[in-house]
Write a protein that holds these residues in place. Structure first.
Motif: not given
Length: 186
Positions: A32-33, A135-138, A173-177
């Motif tokens: 997040q930071l 397989k996540d945000e990465d 997957n709602n990874y907006k950033a």
């Protein structure tokens, strides 16, 4: 304002526990930071934690998340050296290996060493094929990193394919950033 409150709560929670035991920041709090471009703060938090008496896996965790703020501070040699120190460890956890490879691929791309960047992306591809659960945000970042490499090599059709894959995966997957960065690649 929300970012300030989040950071304040994070720092207060760290301070309240610091007197009794070592409490490492969570992956989510560090991500997040970093997403909020708080690179200097992230680096300070990591460096303060590294002064503690830590287990090797805790040091690896912190060092893996230290690479990105070093890159953002244009300390490419330091980031590269740290990433290499991490990646030579056979015992490095898969999620930390993924994070470190993503960042080292970025360093290679920035330095114009495209074949080496591609080699790291090939390693990531193998990891994601072997460990579907990783397989996540990465993974979304891996896809846009791949698109970026194609873009700088003027292979725009291939770059568009991977940008679209990154955006689709990230939005599903709602990874907006991550989706936001993918949109910016082209």
């Amino acid at each position: 304002m929300r970012a300030f409150i989040t950071i304040s709560c994070f720092l207060l929670s760290m301070c309240s526990y610091a007197q009794t035991k070592t409490v490492l920041p969570s992956v989510d709090s560090l991500k997040q930071l970093l997403q909020q471009n708080q690179f200097h703060l992230t680096l300070n938090i990591i460096n303060e934690n590294l002064k503690q008496d830590l287990e090797s896996d805790e040091v690896n965790f912190l060092n893996s998340y230290k690479v990105k703020p070093l890159i953002e501070a244009n300390l490419y040699d330091n980031a590269f050296e740290l990433s290499n120190e991490l990646l030579i460890q056979d015992s490095l956890q898969t999620d930390l290996r993924i994070n470190t490879l993503l960042n080292r691929a970025l360093i290679y791309e920035i330095k114009g060493e495209f074949f080496k960047s591609k080699a790291d992306l090939v390693q990531l591809d193998s990891i994601f094929k072997k460990y579907e659960s990783q397989k996540d945000e990465d993974y979304g970042e891996y896809l846009y990193r791949k698109a970026s490499l194609y873009r700088v090599n003027n292979k725009l059709d291939s770059a568009r394919v991977f940008v679209k894959q990154s955006i689709t995966f990230s939005e599903e997957n709602n990874y907006k950033a991550t989706a936001g960065v993918a949109y910016a690649v082209l």
